[in-house]
Design an enzyme around this catalytic site. Structure first.
Site: not given
Ligand SMILES: [Mg+2]
Length: 179
Positions: A16-18, A60-62, A110, A137
């Site tokens: 995951d990114r964020d 990543t969900n954006q 997503r 996270d």
């Protein structure tokens, strides 16, 4: 850097990114490279983990794209900054998958939908989910990994998890030390 050779090799590391690679903006989105701050020990952790995996893929969900908060070009600039920073440390990110749609949109890609994982498998046919890890996270990250039959790790944050990951860690260096 000393890299252990006694660890089991794994197939694919999904990140995951964020909140995993960069510090999450709890009040909004990362909208420009200057707001992209690497998490503590993230680069070092990814560098260590890279020695154990055949490839590294970011999922990543954006929905900030669908909300028109940032453009695809802004997002590409952010991701170029991320991959250039990692490349400077010798770390290669093999692919980045972005779910740009709104939550609950038709054909929702997503996480926790497995869509981005299945797209990755289309691109990299040798992906073996059963020997791969998903690190995130939030519950949606853990469910994404579970939906695809992966091992899962959660990086501790302020967000409360209801799912139980395979491992709960403080950062990616701890993950490397424990897998
Ligand atoms: Mg996250």
């Amino acid at each position: 850097m000393k890299v252990s050779t006694s660890k089991t090799p794994f197939n694919t590391l999904f990140l995951d990114r964020d909140g995993v690679i960069n510090v999450r903006n709890f009040d909004g989105y990362i909208t420009r490279p200057s707001e992209f701050i690497f998490c503590k020990h993230a680069m070092e952790g990814i560098q260590l983990l890279a020695s154990l995996f055949d490839r590294i893929i970011v999922v990543t969900n954006q929905q900030c794209i669908a909300k028109n908060i940032i453009s695809e070009s802004n997002l590409n600039d952010i991701h170029r900054y991320m991959t250039d920073s990692l490349a400077a440390k010798g770390i290669k990110i093999d692919a980045i998958y972005v779910a740009e749609n709104l939550k609950d949109a038709p054909n929702d890609r997503r996480k926790p939908s497995p869509a981005m994982g299945l797209e990755a498998k289309e691109q990299f046919s040798t992906i073996d989910f059963t020997n791969s890890w998903m690190v995130g996270d939030t519950d949606s990250d853990i469910l994404f990994g579970m939906n695809l039959g992966m091992h899962t790790a959660a990086v501790k944050s302020n967000e409360r998890l209801t799912q139980t990951p395979t491992l709960l860690v403080t950062d990616l260096v701890e993950l490397y030390n424990r897998i």
